[in-house]
Design an enzyme around this catalytic site. Structure first.
Site, PDB file in Angstrom:
ATOM      1  N   LYS A  23       0.834  -1.216   0.000  1.00  0.00           N
ATOM      2  CA  LYS A  23       0.000   0.000   0.000  1.00  0.00           C
ATOM      3  C   LYS A  23       0.861   1.255   0.000  1.00  0.00           C
ATOM      4  O   LYS A  23       0.639   2.181  -0.779  1.00  0.00           O
ATOM      5  CB  LYS A  23      -0.903   0.005   1.241  1.00  0.00           C
ATOM      6  CG  LYS A  23      -1.524   1.359   1.548  1.00  0.00           C
ATOM      7  CD  LYS A  23      -2.414   1.337   2.773  1.00  0.00           C
ATOM      8  CE  LYS A  23      -1.754   1.672   4.083  1.00  0.00           C
ATOM      9  NZ  LYS A  23      -1.532   3.103   4.352  1.00  0.00           N
ATOM     10  N   ARG A 122       0.736  14.530  12.752  1.00  0.00           N
ATOM     11  CA  ARG A 122       1.093  14.332  11.355  1.00  0.00           C
ATOM     12  C   ARG A 122       1.303  15.666  10.627  1.00  0.00           C
ATOM     13  O   ARG A 122       0.556  16.027   9.711  1.00  0.00           O
ATOM     14  CB  ARG A 122       0.045  13.452  10.657  1.00  0.00           C
ATOM     15  CG  ARG A 122      -0.261  12.190  11.446  1.00  0.00           C
ATOM     16  CD  ARG A 122      -0.956  11.145  10.648  1.00  0.00           C
ATOM     17  NE  ARG A 122      -0.088  10.448   9.729  1.00  0.00           N
ATOM     18  CZ  ARG A 122      -0.450   9.397   9.015  1.00  0.00           C
ATOM     19  NH1 ARG A 122      -1.656   8.933   9.103  1.00  0.00           N
ATOM     20  NH2 ARG A 122       0.396   8.820   8.194  1.00  0.00           N
TER      21      ARG A 122
HETATM   22  N1  EPU Z   1       6.239  14.736  10.613  1.00  0.00           N
HETATM   23  C1  EPU Z   1       6.305  16.074  10.927  1.00  0.00           C
HETATM   24  N2  EPU Z   1       6.382  16.962   9.907  1.00  0.00           N
HETATM   25  C2  EPU Z   1       6.371  16.601   8.608  1.00  0.00           C
HETATM   26  C3  EPU Z   1       6.287  15.244   8.285  1.00  0.00           C
HETATM   27  C4  EPU Z   1       6.227  14.323   9.309  1.00  0.00           C
HETATM   28  O1  EPU Z   1       6.294  16.451  12.094  1.00  0.00           O
HETATM   29  O2  EPU Z   1       6.428  17.481   7.727  1.00  0.00           O
HETATM   30  C5  EPU Z   1       6.185  13.742  11.686  1.00  0.00           C
HETATM   31  C6  EPU Z   1       4.826  13.057  11.751  1.00  0.00           C
HETATM   32  O3  EPU Z   1       3.902  13.797  12.525  1.00  0.00           O
HETATM   33  C7  EPU Z   1       5.190  11.724  12.363  1.00  0.00           C
HETATM   34  C8  EPU Z   1       6.595  11.446  11.816  1.00  0.00           C
HETATM   35  O4  EPU Z   1       7.098  12.701  11.404  1.00  0.00           O
HETATM   36  O5  EPU Z   1       5.278  11.858  13.754  1.00  0.00           O
HETATM   37  C9  EPU Z   1       6.671  10.453  10.674  1.00  0.00           C
HETATM   38  O6  EPU Z   1       5.844  10.876   9.606  1.00  0.00           O
HETATM   39  P1  EPU Z   1       6.085  10.428   8.119  1.00  0.00           P
HETATM   40  O7  EPU Z   1       6.011  11.643   7.260  1.00  0.00           O
HETATM   41  O8  EPU Z   1       7.292   9.560   8.016  1.00  0.00           O
HETATM   42  O9  EPU Z   1       4.796   9.527   7.847  1.00  0.00           O
HETATM   43  P2  EPU Z   1       3.803   9.556   6.619  1.00  0.00           P
HETATM   44  O10 EPU Z   1       4.546   9.692   5.343  1.00  0.00           O
HETATM   45  O11 EPU Z   1       2.697  10.481   6.911  1.00  0.00           O
HETATM   46  C10 EPU Z   1       3.940   6.989   6.217  1.00  0.00           C
HETATM   47  C11 EPU Z   1       2.991   5.845   6.126  1.00  0.00           C
HETATM   48  C12 EPU Z   1       2.468   5.501   7.508  1.00  0.00           C
HETATM   49  C13 EPU Z   1       3.628   5.152   8.415  1.00  0.00           C
HETATM   50  C14 EPU Z   1       4.651   6.314   8.423  1.00  0.00           C
HETATM   51  C15 EPU Z   1       5.892   6.008   9.226  1.00  0.00           C
HETATM   52  C16 EPU Z   1       1.976   6.145   3.977  1.00  0.00           C
HETATM   53  C17 EPU Z   1       0.769   6.469   3.195  1.00  0.00           C
HETATM   54  N3  EPU Z   1       1.875   6.212   5.288  1.00  0.00           N
HETATM   55  O12 EPU Z   1       3.209   8.088   6.716  1.00  0.00           O
HETATM   56  O13 EPU Z   1       1.650   4.358   7.331  1.00  0.00           O
HETATM   57  O14 EPU Z   1       3.175   4.914   9.706  1.00  0.00           O
HETATM   58  O15 EPU Z   1       5.034   6.639   7.074  1.00  0.00           O
HETATM   59  O16 EPU Z   1       6.524   4.913   8.701  1.00  0.00           O
HETATM   60  O17 EPU Z   1       3.017   5.820   3.423  1.00  0.00           O
HETATM   61  C18 EPU Z   1      -0.092   2.841   7.803  1.00  0.00           C
HETATM   62  O18 EPU Z   1       0.190   2.264   6.752  1.00  0.00           O
HETATM   63  O19 EPU Z   1      -0.849   2.363   8.676  1.00  0.00           O
HETATM   64  C19 EPU Z   1       0.501   4.159   8.061  1.00  0.00           C
HETATM   65  C20 EPU Z   1      -0.001   5.017   8.938  1.00  0.00           C
END
Ligand code: EPU
Length: 435
Positions: A23, A122
């Site tokens: 996914k 997030r």
């Molecule tokens: N964060 C910030 N600022 C930003 C970006 C992120 O503070 O600009 C923080 C977030 O709040 C969080 C951390 O950094 O605490 C990690 O966020 P990241 O951006 O890595 O996560 P994401 O891209 O929003 C993806 C996956 C998530 C998974 C995370 C961590 C997708 C669609 N989602 O989210 O997957 O938990 O990376 O590995 O790729 C899931 O599949 O159940 C899921 C939630």
């Protein structure tokens, strides 16, 4: 909201399960197709509601998308708007990744602030910082991010934390920028490597995938072309089945998995009581060590290659019945322990204080009516129900439908007693009231 799982627990799992495409890769690959107006074809695409939502986002932007039998095609064509609709983006965090692609290819994008699982704040500050350093002008107002920048230029960008989403958005925007972008403290997740491999197949020039420094040499629009690509296996789905068979006992063959993406997790599972046998490069026989009780173990979630936050919940039912006391520390999201209350309703003994859950193993879980509060919490509820004495009902399946392809059908094939039934009108009404 309309269905529930009914699970009769304590049936061992046996047989074969084939892991679907990831996914968290395919959604970004779909966004990447916007960087070209040529046709792209993706194989091994899982059948998930998130994939349909992303397909609808691409269609709303003006592209034609078809999906069937694991193959998704985005037909050649241009977009009709740079604005992604709120109704779709609010459903799913990953749709925010069209920001980088639209900005990179068309010089502008309007994307509502993203939705997704309610597991924490997030933020998007790192996405914005990176895009601004590439020369984009960004405004956030009325819940929408507007980005403009017809002449993006390569830049040195260092992320404050290795965010997956920010890494992806910055890579997508930098592919067509003039000059070279050096992205430091980049996310190293395998899904990022998949995105880079797909972009390079399309004609991009990116190095360093899988390391903390990604170097994107900008190419011209004319250099990008259509591409055909096979999505990597879903490492979180594979580990979910590993956890399930460890909990129920039995032995299953997991096919089309990539063990090198799961080194930390498989190490942790071995400590708890899982036994692995490699059959070939992508096939593992997985079972529970023949001994009385699983063993307590502790893990803390962190960025790849550390223990993934997405498996924090799916492994917790094992700790709930393990001998001893385990400590689980959630470092990525501040609100990702919603499964704890539900596990405690099933007889677990788990105390949460801030980012730490202390799990004191009990002899066994007992079936109950429980809710999937988010995608991975839902997986934990299904695993706990498969392990529990008696029968359980798991509600809120829409979360599970976002991320697990044919979940109950795959479990049924492994011998689990799990059925998907419509909610009664009373259940429907009661759940509406609570949510
Ligand atoms: N964060 C910030 N600022 C930003 C970006 C992120 O503070 O600009 C923080 C977030 O709040 C969080 C951390 O950094 O605490 C990690 O966020 P990241 O951006 O890595 O996560 P994401 O891209 O929003 C993806 C996956 C998530 C998974 C995370 C961590 C997708 C669609 N989602 O989210 O997957 O938990 O990376 O590995 O790729 C899931 O599949 O159940 C899921 C939630």
């Amino acid at each position: 909201m309309t269905d529930k799982y009914i699970i009769q627990g304590q049936r061992q799992l046996h047989g074969n399960v084939v892991i679907s495409g990831a996914k968290n890769s395919v959604l970004k690959l779909m966004s990447a197709t916007l960087l070209t107006e040529a046709a792209c074809k993706l194989h091994n695409v899982p059948n998930l509601t998130d994939v349909s939502v992303m397909g609808n986002v691409l269609q709303a932007l003006g592209r034609t998308v078809s999906f069937g039998d694991g193959t998704l095609e985005v037909q050649a064509g241009t977009i009709s708007t740079c604005e992604a609709p709120y109704q779709l983006v609010s459903k799913m965090r990953a749709s925010f990744n069209v920001l980088g692609s639209l900005l990179g290819r068309y010089g502008e994008a309007r994307v509502p602030l993203p939705g997704g699982c309610t597991i924490g704040k997030r933020g998007i500050d790192q996405h914005i910082k990176g895009l601004e350093l590439l020369g984009a002008e960004i405004k956030i107002s009325h819940g929408t991010v507007t980005a403009k920048g017809s002449k993006l230029k390569g830049a040195n960008i260092a992320l404050d934390m290795p965010s997956m989403g920010a890494t992806e958005n910055i890579i997508l925007a930098a592919v067509l920028a003039e000059g070279t972008t050096v992205l430091s403290n980049a996310a190293q997740e395998p899904e990022i490597q998949d995105l880079i491999a797909f972009l390079n197949t399309m004609g991009a020039n990116i190095e360093g995938g899988g390391t903390s420094q990604v170097v994107i040499h900008g190419v011209k629009k004319a250099d990008l072309h259509g591409a055909e690509f096979t999505v990597m296996p879903d490492r979180i789905e594979a580990a979910t089945f590993m956890s399930a068979v460890t909990g129920t006992g039995g032995r299953i063959i997991i096919e089309k998995m990539q063990a090198n993406h799961l080194v930390t997790v498989m190490g942790k599972l071995e400590q708890i009581g899982t036994q692995f046998e490699r059959l070939d490069a992508t096939t593992y026989s997985v079972g529970r060590l023949p001994k009385n009780r699983l063993k307590a173990s502790s893990y803390l979630t962190t960025y790849y290659p550390g223990f993934p936050t997405d498996l924090q919940a799916p492994l917790m039912p094992l700790l709930a019945v393990a001998e001893g006391v385990s400590m689980v520390t959630e470092n990525i999201y501040e609100n990702r322990f919603k499964h704890v209350g539900e596990l405690n309703r099933m007889g677990a003994n788990i105390q949460v204080q801030n980012e730490i859950a202390v799990v004191t193993g009990v002899a066994q879980l007992s079936g109950a009516e429980v809710k999937a509060h988010d995608l991975r919490a839902g997986a934990a509820m299904v695993i706990a129900s498969l392990m529990a004495e008696g029968h359980s009902s798991v509600y809120n399946l829409s979360h599970l439908d976002r991320g697990y392809d044919a979940f109950h059908l795959k479990l049924q094939q492994l011998g689990a007693n799990i059925n998907r039934l419509p909610l009664t009108s009373i259940e429907h009404q009661e759940l509406q009231e609570v949510l």
